[in-house]
Scaffold this active site. Sequence first.
Site, short mmCIF file in Angstrom:
data_model
loop_
_atom_site.label_atom_id
_atom_site.label_comp_id
_atom_site.label_asym_id
_atom_site.label_seq_id
_atom_site.Cartn_x
_atom_site.Cartn_y
_atom_site.Cartn_z
N CYS A 275 0.70 -1.37 -0.07
CA CYS A 275 -0.06 -0.05 -0.16
C CYS A 275 0.88 1.16 0.00
O CYS A 275 0.40 2.32 -0.51
CB CYS A 275 -0.86 -0.05 1.24
SG CYS A 275 -0.24 -0.07 2.83
N HIS A 819 -1.45 1.63 7.71
CA HIS A 819 -1.90 1.54 6.15
C HIS A 819 -1.79 2.87 5.37
O HIS A 819 -2.07 3.71 5.98
CB HIS A 819 -3.05 0.91 6.14
CG HIS A 819 -4.00 0.88 4.63
ND1 HIS A 819 -3.37 -0.14 3.88
CD2 HIS A 819 -4.99 1.42 4.27
CE1 HIS A 819 -4.25 -0.06 2.86
NE2 HIS A 819 -5.20 0.69 2.95
#
Length: 865
Positions: A275, A819
Amino acid sequence: MATAAAASAASDAVSTSDHSPSFDDDDRVYLVPYRWWRGAQEAVTEDVVRGIPYAATSTSSYYGIRIINNLLGSDLVFHLRRSYEDTWQHEIGPEEPDSGRNYALIRHDLWSRALKWYDSSGLMPKGSKRGSSSTDEEGNSVDVYPLMLRVSVMQEINMTIKISKKDNTNEYYKKANKIFATDSEPVHIWDFSGQTNLILMNEWNRLPSDCQHNDQEILLEVQVYAMPGIEEQQARTSSFPRGIFSRCEWDSLSDVDLNSLGFGLIGLENLGNTCFMNSAVQCLAHTQKLVEYFHGDFTKDINKNNPLGMKGEIAFAFGDLLRWLWRQDRKGVAPHRFKSKLAHFAPQFSGFNQHDSQELLAFLLDGLHEDLNRVKSKPYSEAKDSDGRPDSEVADEYWGNHLARNDSIIVDTCQGQYKSTLVCPDCNKVSTTFDPFMYLSLPLPCSAKRTMTVTVFSTDGITEPLPCTITVSKYGTFRDFIQALSIACSLRDDETLLVAEVFRSGILRFLDEPSDLISLVRNGDQLAAYRVPKGQESSAVVVFMHQKVEEHRGFGVPLVARLPDKIDGPELCSIYLKLLNPFLCKKSCFSSGAVSDDSQDDWNSTKSSTSTDLSDISDSSDESTNIEDDLTFFLANDKGQISEMEHSKSKIEMDQPPELLQGAHLPKNRLHVVVQWQVRGLAQYDLELLSCLPEVYKELPIHRRSKDQESVTLYQCLDKFIKEEPLGPDDMWYCPSCKEHRQASKKLDLWRLPEILVIHLKRFSYSRYTKNKLETYVDFPIHELDLSEYIAHRGDSSVSTLYRLYAISNHYGNMGGGHYTAYVYHDRGNRWYDFDDQCVTAVPEDNIKTAAAYVLFYRRVDPTD
């Protein structure tokens, strides 16, 4: 591999036309450069045609033997194995492998259509010949030649291919050696004709179950399209355009509205903790100048000879990926090839660990610059000191020297210049340099203080637990922490505090080392402080942990007390019941919100209320006496575990000899006791109050975090960036006047601003023992970032200093993981979009300002627009 050609007898030939659908009267199969086919595939096929990947490998492991065979004119033999590593990654087709020569097998009808499309679109590779070997559908001559192959099928290897001089002319045999020689680099072949599966299935069905090899050879004919360079095809130097897409996307940018809705709204698949890469790539892939550049003929700028570059491979990989992201109506892209290139040239990004999007961004911008540097031979230039010359003259000299060695789309778009001034503290020597920057790393002027909440438990049998919130230095020690907490909870002179970290209804550790740093405690930890008598430090401590008999699972917060010199089972039970007294009455659990330092009135009120409840506790003494029948005490280890093998020995009987419970026999002078409860006993206590333990610092969700918590503005970050500060003791400057290393003062000023301004917010800090992330909310402008007050020199007043935000790389979570996502502005419809890996959704502009903002992307705007 292809349609069988009649050799000497019909029995030796295997005709595949009877077994596969015929799209054309001509069932020949053509071997073409892979990129040539991929460039035209979408334009000439209505349905998605999936290629079957194969890898060619040598049959001999000894290089010398292969050389001798070639010299003697032996047959060229190689294995063809199904390559599962090169399976399709997209709807339309696979990404090209990282290295080697790459070809495609296609049917005649597809080859003819692709040839016609290239010819009509004007994209025919330069140097293509019109030979006499074959003709296309319109009768035009095209340079192709036949190549005869002998194929034998094997169970484990799939196929063995033999190319013999007996079957081919000397000229074609030499060409085949150049195409299929596997000595120098891999050979990859994709079958888009659908014939290889048919051959394999036919032959495997004819093989006995115990046979691994078929000695029968099938004679096959393949038409080789001899476009320039096929015999020595290199993926990076082929003469046809690299990364070609559909006709409307490739012909010219003027035919494609890159701001139209639907373009540029494609997500990237997460390949496993990628990510961080997806976030950075999406921000760059939506930088308008780069989009236009990589949709044009950027290959002319590739600098393969730059020792600081990567021979154009990073530029090619990024350019291809960017074009995939700007296709219309496509699903998420799996960036396998880009990730592979990244790991090859930057091993720190290999594997599937989480990394920093800003670190990737720094590498990628630098790598793209070096791969696309138009300067083929860098002249030598020596940096000169200012020596009293005007700053503008020195700055232009530095910038000119920089451009003489660095000239790329990245320099044109993303690089600016700042002024660095060093002043010697002894002789006042001033040194001024002007250095380029690709991005600005701004420190966050956050507070050096830390707010922490700790729940204080009393051992007097009266006072309820009280959450206390204190403010301490982030860089302080536990000695500072205990001192602040003692004041906050009104600790008496005859008391001291035992502080412990509680985890899963047990004590993980006691924080009893005064010199330890407070930073060792995380915001999500839960701390309990126990008020115990002072002056009894040599006495043992008992830790009571609660457990339900039926579940054998802990609950509540452990209770702690000092032990007397001698103790037996009944007295141990009496101490436990005394600690439980504050939880006897039904009371609502205190709010998870912490009590602040100035809430002394609330603290006094709590003391008063618990004092008035003493009568209730006395009235319930009969019940508390009966509770003993519902409690069973066991000796346990520090994790609250009771030995199953010695369960009976671990049980503490009420007539237990006192000497078995003495502190002299206890590890770390602590007695750990598990108290098992019957269900009926639990009903008399407020288990909600017993279990309430707030986190050290309860953070608001990112989307709700604003000025309610610690916040700064982006301008304050810029102020801190340009503030004059002394260099650290490990970063001394060598003064040319003193001839000594000095701890000089340093000041930075912005001098020249780039068209695209990338701002990195320094949220992560590292020390020898700790890693921290600053969750400070930064209030940044969206429409008008005005840097006019931060420019030290305004040489050209026509150059705007106003910027507009167009992308954000966000990081959620802590240092250990978290994230990454990206917010990107799409000009069409004045909309922002949230790129969360493969998922792309619209997001209101009011929601893009969060404490997760990590890297900001601004583009210069004209104030008149």
